[in-house]
Scaffold this motif. Structure first.
Motif, short mmCIF file in Angstrom:
data_model
loop_
_atom_site.label_atom_id
_atom_site.label_comp_id
_atom_site.label_asym_id
_atom_site.label_seq_id
_atom_site.Cartn_x
_atom_site.Cartn_y
_atom_site.Cartn_z
N GLY A 12 0.81 -1.21 0.00
CA GLY A 12 0.00 0.00 0.00
C GLY A 12 0.85 1.26 0.00
O GLY A 12 0.55 2.24 -0.71
N SER A 13 1.92 1.25 0.79
CA SER A 13 2.84 2.39 0.80
C SER A 13 3.51 2.55 -0.56
O SER A 13 3.68 3.67 -1.07
CB SER A 13 3.89 2.21 1.90
OG SER A 13 3.28 2.10 3.17
N THR A 53 -2.54 -4.74 -3.89
CA THR A 53 -2.79 -4.34 -2.51
C THR A 53 -4.23 -4.62 -2.10
O THR A 53 -4.51 -5.09 -0.99
CB THR A 53 -2.47 -2.84 -2.33
OG1 THR A 53 -1.12 -2.60 -2.71
CG2 THR A 53 -2.66 -2.41 -0.90
N VAL A 54 -5.17 -4.34 -3.00
CA VAL A 54 -6.59 -4.61 -2.71
C VAL A 54 -6.81 -6.09 -2.47
O VAL A 54 -7.54 -6.50 -1.55
CB VAL A 54 -7.46 -4.08 -3.87
CG1 VAL A 54 -8.90 -4.57 -3.72
CG2 VAL A 54 -7.42 -2.56 -3.91
N GLN A 55 -6.16 -6.92 -3.28
CA GLN A 55 -6.32 -8.37 -3.10
C GLN A 55 -5.75 -8.82 -1.76
O GLN A 55 -6.31 -9.70 -1.09
CB GLN A 55 -5.63 -9.11 -4.24
CG GLN A 55 -6.32 -8.93 -5.58
CD GLN A 55 -5.62 -9.70 -6.69
OE1 GLN A 55 -4.62 -10.36 -6.47
NE2 GLN A 55 -6.17 -9.62 -7.90
N ALA A 190 8.46 -4.78 -2.22
CA ALA A 190 7.62 -3.62 -1.95
C ALA A 190 8.46 -2.47 -1.41
O ALA A 190 8.28 -1.30 -1.80
CB ALA A 190 6.53 -3.99 -0.95
N ALA A 191 9.42 -2.79 -0.52
CA ALA A 191 10.31 -1.75 0.01
C ALA A 191 11.15 -1.13 -1.10
O ALA A 191 11.38 0.09 -1.13
CB ALA A 191 11.20 -2.33 1.10
#
Length: 682
Positions: A12-13, A53-55, A190-191
């Motif tokens: 999400g970030s 992210t939604v999933q 993600a990071a």
């Protein structure tokens, strides 16, 4: 928070920062249209991150859509980078570059078909497709950075995206080999996406006012597009993953041994780079040579030097071009050129800013001269530490005290230091790189060869003139023979006709005519034969030179600084040499002017003799081009123009040097320095 929640928060970030990146690139695209495709790629990346992210947050999975969007965002970056490369170059778009987006599109379509139709009944081909797309994205990114004059924004874009693409190769290679992906790596991606978006936005904000320059592809490089390094790195990562697979399969002590050996190798390399300055320097040079754009356009710099040298007409013009060619890349505002003359390096060109400063003597035995000759060393006197300051302790005091001297560049030809160029510019960067040193040495060698050729040409011209001088001597000997024949005839007829008045008159007329002709010959030839070495007083010899001068004013005056000193040389040639200088000074000075000769013996290493007048003076062009050339004279019908030439030749035979300074309308000063070793008769 459990592992699933942390992963969802991370993605999400990453979605938020990727969305900010998209907005920034979209706004930047209104000013620079080449950034619009980058904004489109960032938008697809944001869409993929949002869906994923939604999933994660809703615990729903739609693998087909997620994988399709992931492949689509990789394809979008490839197309955007290719379009940007095409926009930032002027040449015609080569056919080779059109293959990159076409191959990427084919790989994606095959991957898409496998995702939705399950053509291969497994996910190995999908992971392989993502590996290939990531590698192609890396090569496209590298082509953009390497083959355009990239702005700082593009370079940071390349660094941030490059890290993401490399991580994708590792991630999908692991999935390809082990049929699974470690959750820690999935979180780490993600990071990386967060950091990548932050870097790109930060680069855009920091360097938003920097111009993006255009560039061209370097097809003449050893490897086309310089992509070999990236391809090898990518395949190396795949091999590393294969190695990990076999280590995991073998297990036991073998895996531990291999991992320990690998870690030990990394530690040794890092320790060597940390402890060895030389290794760090060599690594920096190697990386700079192979992975970064060159600081200079060597072809253009080389052609500039060649074109400038084609217009050279004389030595003074060559010395000026030598200074300008070396000083131009460093924006030098002042400096000078020195060339070997005898045993000293004499100033042959100087900029107006330095013309008022006295030229300090530099001999062939000076320590810093030997370093330049042996190591082709470029001195940076202002450098306080580092490799450039290694030999600065050998520089003479007048260099270290001269705050304007920033660089001393050797001119080497045929393994001989024929001269050097001193450059000065307040605030010049003394932290020279390998490219600075390379271009200085390369241009120095090229210019040194031309200077040596010009010097040899002048020596050949002088040799031809001396050949003319020898022929002239033959004519003089012929005239002397005629005079001797006349006198012999008179002598033979004297016993028979001495009582006749007419014979006496003819004899007197013949002798007078012979004396006149011989005096004219002596005045033109102007040199007596060597009588051998002897030890004599310098002061007494200079007094004899004064006595041999014209008695008309201004009369030379001898001044003694220190005790008189004896030297061992040819006394007659010594007297004649300084008689030439004194006579020239008298002829150039009005009767009300002054002609002084100073004998300075205060130095323990040399005797300095200075002939100074307040006459009409000479300009720099005359001093450099005509003063010391034989048969160059301004006295119409008087002299042969070899007096100063013979004087300097005689002083250099003694191991000394003759320097001249002059100002038109104010006077001239000749300074002869005779070494003490010659004074001791050695």
């Amino acid at each position: 928070m459990d592992f699933h929640a942390v992963t969802a928060f991370s993605y999400g970030s990453a979605t938020t920062l990727s969305f900010i990146l998209t907005i920034y690139l979209a706004f930047a695209g209104w000013r620079s249209t080449w950034q619009l495709p980058l904004a489109g790629a960032a938008l697809l990346q944001t869409l993929w991150l949002f869906v994923f992210t939604v999933q994660l947050t809703q615990n729903t999975t739609s693998t087909e859509w997620t994988l399709s969007l992931e492949g689509l965002y990789l394809l979008a970056w490839i197309l955007a980078l290719s379009y940007t490369l095409r926009k930032l170059r002027r040449e015609e778009w080569p056919f080779k570059l059109t293959l990159t987006p076409l191959v990427s599109l084919l790989v994606y379509l095959f991957c898409l078909a496998d995702i939705w139709l399950d053509l291969t009944h497994g996910r190995s081909t999908i992971a392989l497709s993502f590996v290939l797309l990531s590698i192609i994205a890396l090569t496209s990114l590298e082509q953009l950075i390497r083959n355009t004059l990239s702005s700082r924004f593009l370079k940071l874009l390349g660094v941030s995206l490059g890290i993401v693409f490399i991580f994708n190769v590792v991630l999908y290679a692991q999935n390809l080999l082990f049929k699974e992906i470690e959750l820690v790596l999935w979180q780490a991606r993600a990071a990386l996406l967060m950091a990548s978006s932050f870097l790109v936005v930060g680069a855009g904000l920091l360097f938003r006012n920097a111009d993006t320059h255009k560039g061209s592809l370097g097809f003449s490089r050893p490897v086309a597009f310089y992509t070999t390094s990236l391809l090898l790195s990518s395949f190396g990562l795949i091999l590393f993953a294969l190695g990990g697979y076999y280590v995991q399969s073998w297990g036991g002590l073998w895996g531990i041994y291999l991992l320990t050996l690998l870690k030990f190798g990394f530690i040794v390399i890092l320790a060597a780079l940390f402890l060895s300055n030389r290794m760090r320097t060599r690594m920096q040079v190697w990386i700079s040579k192979h992975f970064f754009n060159h600081k200079y356009d060597y072809r253009r710099e080389w052609l500039n030097v060649i074109y400038a040298l084609t217009d050279v007409t004389d030595a003074s013009e060559l010395y000026r071009i030598a200074y300008q060619s070396i000083g131009r890349p460093f924006q030098a505002t002042n400096g000078e050129v020195r060339v070997l003359r005898g045993q000293r390096y004499q100033r042959v060109y100087v900029t107006p800013e330095w013309a008022t400063k006295t030229a300090q003597p530099v001999g062939v035995d000076d320590a810093f001269v030997s370093i330049m000759a042996d190591h082709e060393w470029v001195f940076a006197p202002r450098a306080k530490e580092g490799p450039l300051a290694e030999y600065n302790s050998l520089l003479p005091h007048w260099v270290t005290r001269h705050n304007d001297i920033q660089l001393i560049v050797p001119l080497i030809a045929q393994h001989q230091l024929i001269g050097f160029v001193m450059l000065g510019k307040p605030g010049i960067d003394t932290d020279l790189t390998w490219e600075d040193l390379d271009i200085l040495k390369t241009m120095g060698r090229q210019l040194a060869n031309h200077i040596l050729t010009m010097s040899q040409k002048e020596q050949l011209t002088e040799a031809r003139q001396l050949d003319t001088y020898n022929k002239l001597s033959a004519f003089i000997m012929h005239d002397l023979n005629n005079v001797a024949a006349q006198l012999t005839l008179v002598s033979n007829n004297a016993p028979r006709h001495r009582a006749k008045a007419a014979f006496i008159d003819d004899m007197i007329m013949t002798v007078s005519n012979a004396a006149t002709r011989m005096q004219r010959l002596i005045q033109k030839f102007g040199r007596i034969e060597d009588t051998g070495l002897s030890r004599f007083s310098v002061g007494a010899a200079l007094a004899s030179s004064i006595d041999a001068c014209d008695p008309n004013p201004p009369h030379p005056v001898l001044h003694l600084r220190g005790a008189d000193r004896d030297i061992q040389a040819d006394r007659d040639r010594f007297i004649l040499a300084f008689k030439h200088l004194l006579k020239n000074a008298q002829e150039a000075t009005p009767p009300t002017g002054l002609v002084d000769i100073y004998l300075d013996t205060t130095s323990p290493t040399s005797t300095v003799i200075t002939v100074q007048d307040t006459g009409c003076g000479m300009n720099d062009a005359f001093i450099q081009q005509r003063l010391f050339k034989p048969f160059e004279t301004t006295k119409k019908g008087q002299g042969m123009g070899i007096g100063v030439y013979l004087t300097r030749s005689f002083i250099e035979e003694l191991g000394g040097s003759l320097d001249v300074t002059s100002t038109p309308g104010q006077g001239t000063s000749f300074t002869a320095r005779l070494p003490h070793v010659m004074e001791q008769g050695n």
